[in-house]
Enzyme design. Structure first.
Site, PDB file in Angstrom:
ATOM      1  N   ARG A  58      12.336  41.485   2.633  1.00 41.29           N
ATOM      2  CA  ARG A  58      13.166  40.557   3.383  1.00 41.29           C
ATOM      3  C   ARG A  58      13.965  41.307   4.445  1.00 41.29           C
ATOM      4  O   ARG A  58      14.468  42.410   4.204  1.00 41.29           O
ATOM      5  CB  ARG A  58      14.156  39.854   2.457  1.00 41.29           C
TER       6      ARG A  58
ATOM      7  N   ASP B   6      24.660  30.617  -4.646  1.00 39.08           N
ATOM      8  CA  ASP B   6      24.127  31.977  -4.529  1.00 39.08           C
ATOM      9  C   ASP B   6      22.983  32.042  -3.525  1.00 39.08           C
ATOM     10  O   ASP B   6      22.507  33.141  -3.207  1.00 39.08           O
ATOM     11  CB  ASP B   6      23.679  32.512  -5.890  1.00 39.08           C
TER      12      ASP B   6
END
Length: 527
Positions: free
Chosen positions: A172, A257
Site C-alpha cells: 500500500r 479504524d
C-alpha cells in the site's frame, strides 16, 4: 542517496511496535505498478528489475533505511468500541520522500503476524490482495482520493480462510495510515501527551496551512491544533464522501479504524460499486443491518467525525463541558456542509456548474428536480453510471431515438424540466442527433450546450470497475489453469479503467451492466 525516513515512529514509542516480517523464500511477483513507482520517485534500478521488485514487495530486501513496524490504533467496528486493534497483518516500511517533497507511507499487507494479530495468522489471501490492487488503482483514476497499490506478490504459502487458498502480499502507498482509531486509542488510554504530539504531527503533515495558522495563535496551542485538525478532517471527509456518492462506490466497512485522517479511501475488503441505482444497496456480507449502505455513508461519516471529536476533547479543554461547547458546532455543522457539497456535486453531474443553475433559477427548484430524477432512477432500477452517460449523450445530441424514448418514459416530466433548465427540449436533441447521422456540420446553435456536456463528462465516468468484471479477473487469477489469463485480464481491465472519462464505444463489454450478477453479489472482508 534517497532513503526512508521515520518521522511517525520517532514521534513516540507508544505509537508503534517493532516486528519482523515473515520469511517468504517462494514469493513470486504478480503485479507491479511501474507508473506509481515512477510517480513517487522510487530508484530507477528498482523500476527495471523484477527480482528487486519482488524482494521489496515481500519484505525480503529493503530500500535504504527501511524498517518494519506495526501501528497501534483502536476503533469502533459496526458501532461497538473494539479497544486496541493495531496492524494485525501489516508492516510499515517507512515514509518515502517523493520528488515533490511530500511523504508517502509504504506498507506491506499480509506480510505476517505482529503483536496486534490477536490470534490471527497475519496473512492475506490472494483474492483480497488482487481486489485492493484493482479497486485502489481504479478509484485513483476516477479522481477519488485513495491509497494506491505498488504491487502484489504471491507468498507461496497456503492460507486457511473458508478453505485453503494461496497467500499474497500487497504493498500500500498512502499519504499516511493515521486514522480516527489512532486518536481513539490514545484518548481511551488517557495518554494525553501522546495524543497532543499526534495531533500536532497530523496537522503539520497533512494540513500545513492550518498548522501554520495554529502556530501564529496565542494561547493553548493543543486546543487550537485539535480544533483545526477536526475542522480540516471534516472537510476532507466531506469531499471524499461526495466522490464516493458521485461514482457509486460503497465502502462496506466504514469503521473508525478504516477512516483516514488524510481523507483517503483505505481498506478495500468488502467494497463494491453500484450497478442499478438503489440507495439501500449493501454488498458486504458482514454488514447484516445495512449500517454502511450506499445512502447511509454520509451519516456514517458524520458519526465517525463525532468519534474523532470525542477523542480530541481532552486537548480542546480540560473542562469537558467547555470542550464540548467548542467542538459541538463543528460536528453539528457537518450536515449543512455536506448538503451543500453534495448538491453541488449532483448539479455538476446533471450539467450545472453550481446548484443555482443560472441566476434566473431558484436553487431549491434544481434540488427538487435532482431528487425527482434520482427517485426515478431508483424506482425503475436504472443503472447509475449508464443513466448519467445517456443523459450526457442526450444533451450533446448523440443519443439514438430509441434510448431517448426510454429516458422520456423513465423520467417523464422531470426530463423535460431538466432540458428546459439547459434551454433545450427533446425535439432539438433529436434534430441534433439526426443532423450528426446525416453528416451535417454543427453550427453555433449546436454548440450552446458544449460547456454543460463537458462538465457532465468530467463528473460522470463512462467506465467503472463493475463488480462482475472485478470478480471475473480475480477468479481467473485464483484458478491455477487460467492464472496467466487472469493476470492478463487484470492488466487489460486496469488499462481501460485508467481512462474512465474517455468516450467509449457503445459495444465495449466493460460498459455493460450486470444487474443479475449484482442481485446476488456478496463481498467479504478477507481477514
Amino acid at each position: 542517496m534517497k532513503q526512508f525516513i521515520h518521522s511517525y515512529r520517532e514521534l513516540d514509542q507508544a505509537v508503534f511496535e517493532n516486528c519482523a516480517i515473515a520469511d517468504w523464500p517462494e514469493a513470486k511477483l504478480l503485479l507491479w505498478n511501474n507508473k506509481l513507482a515512477q510517480e513517487i520517485d522510487l530508484p530507477e534500478a528498482l523500476r527495471q528489475q523484477p527480482k528487486l521488485q519482488c524482494d521489496l514487495l515481500s519484505g525480503q530486501t529493503s530500500l535504504a533505511n527501511s524498517s518494519s513496524y506495526a501501528l497501534v490504533y483502536a476503533g469502533h467496528q459496526f458501532g461497538q468500541f473494539a479497544g486496541r486493534l493495531g496492524d494485525g497483518r501489516a508492516h510499515m516500511l517507512g515514509e518515502w520522500p517523493t520528488s515533490t517533497g511530500s511523504l508517502v507511507d509504504l506498507q506491506l499487507k499480509g506480510s505476517g503476524p505482529t503483536p496486534f494479530s490477536r490470534g490471527g495468522d497475519g496473512f492475506c489471501a490472494l483474492g483480497p490482495a488482487l481486489r485492493e490492487y484493482l479497486m485502489s488503482e481504479a478509484l485513483h483514476a476516477l479522481g477519488v482520493p485513495s491509497a494506491r497499490s505498488l504491487g502484489v506478490v504471491s507468498t507461496g504459502a497456503t492460507v486457511e480462510r473458508d478453505g485453503p487458498t494461496g497467500g499474497a502480499i500487497v504493498c500500500r502507498v498512502a499519504q499516511s495510515h493515521l486514522r480516527v482509531g489512532t486518536f481513539q486509542w490514545f484518548a481511551a488510554t488517557e495518554q494525553h501527551p501522546v495524543l497532543a504530539k499526534l495531533t500536532h504531527y497530523a496537522l503539520k503533515r497533512h494540513y500545513p496551512e492550518q498548522a501554520a495558522g495554529v502556530k501564529q495563535q496565542a494561547g493553548n496551542s493543543d486546543s487550537a491544533a485539535a480544533l483545526a485538525l477536526l475542522d480540516a478532517v471534516i472537510d476532507k471527509q466531506i469531499q471524499l464522501l461526495c466522490h464516493w456518492m458521485r461514482i457509486g462506490f460503497i465502502h462496506g466497512v466504514m469503521n473508525t479504524d478504516n477512516c483516514s485522517i488524510a481523507g483517503e479511501t483505505i481498506d478495500f475488503g468488502p467494497c463494491a460499486m453500484l450497478g442499478s441505482f438503489n440507495p439501500s444497496a449493501v454488498y458486504s456480507s458482514i454488514d447484516r443491518q445495512g449500517r454502511y449502505a450506499f445512502a447511509q455513508q454520509p451519516a456514517m461519516m458524520n458519526w465517525n467525525m463525532a468519534r474523532l471529536a470525542e477523542s480530541l476533547l481532552p486537548l480542546i479543554d480540560t473542562n469537558v463541558e467547555a470542550a464540548l461547547d467548542l467542538a459541538r458546532p463543528l460536528i453539528e455543522g457537518i450536515p449543512a456542509r455536506f448538503d451543500s457539497a453534495y448538491y453541488t456535486m449532483l448539479a455538476n453531474k446533471f450539467g450545472f456548474s453550481d446548484i443555482s443553475a443560472g441566476q434566473q433559477n431558484n436553487p431549491a427548484e434544481l434540488r427538487s428536480l435532482i431528487d425527482t430524477m434520482l427517485a426515478a432512477m431508483a424506482k425503475h432500477e436504472l443503472d447509475y453510471t449508464l443513466s448519467f452517460r445517456q443523459l450526457t449523450k442526450l444533451l450533446a445530441g448523440e443519443l439514438d431515438p430509441k434510448a431517448q424514448d426510454q429516458l422520456e418514459h423513465y423520467f417523464s416530466d422531470s426530463l423535460h424540466d431538466w432540458l428546459g433548465l439547459h434551454g433545450s427540449n427533446l425535439q432539438e436533441c433529436g434534430e441534433r442527433q439526426l443532423a450528426r447521422q446525416q453528416g451535417s456540420e454543427p453550427g453555433k446553435e449546436e454548440h450552446k450546450h458544449d460547456s454543460a456536456v463537458a462538465l457532465m463528462r468530467a463528473n460522470n465516468p463512462e467506465l467503472i470497475p463493475r463488480n462482475y468484471f472485478v470478480e471475473q479477473a480475480i477468479e481467473q487469477t485464483l484458478n491455477q489453469t487460467t492464472k496467466t489469463q487472469g493476470l492478463n485480464l487484470i492488466q487489460d481491465y486496469l488499462s481501460a479503467w485508467q481512462r474512465p472519462y474517455d468516450k467509449q464505444a457503445d459495444q465495449c463489454e466493460l460498459l455493460q451492466s450486470k444487474a443479475d450478477f449484482d442481485q446476488h453479489y456478496r463481498t467479504f472482508c478477507g481477514t
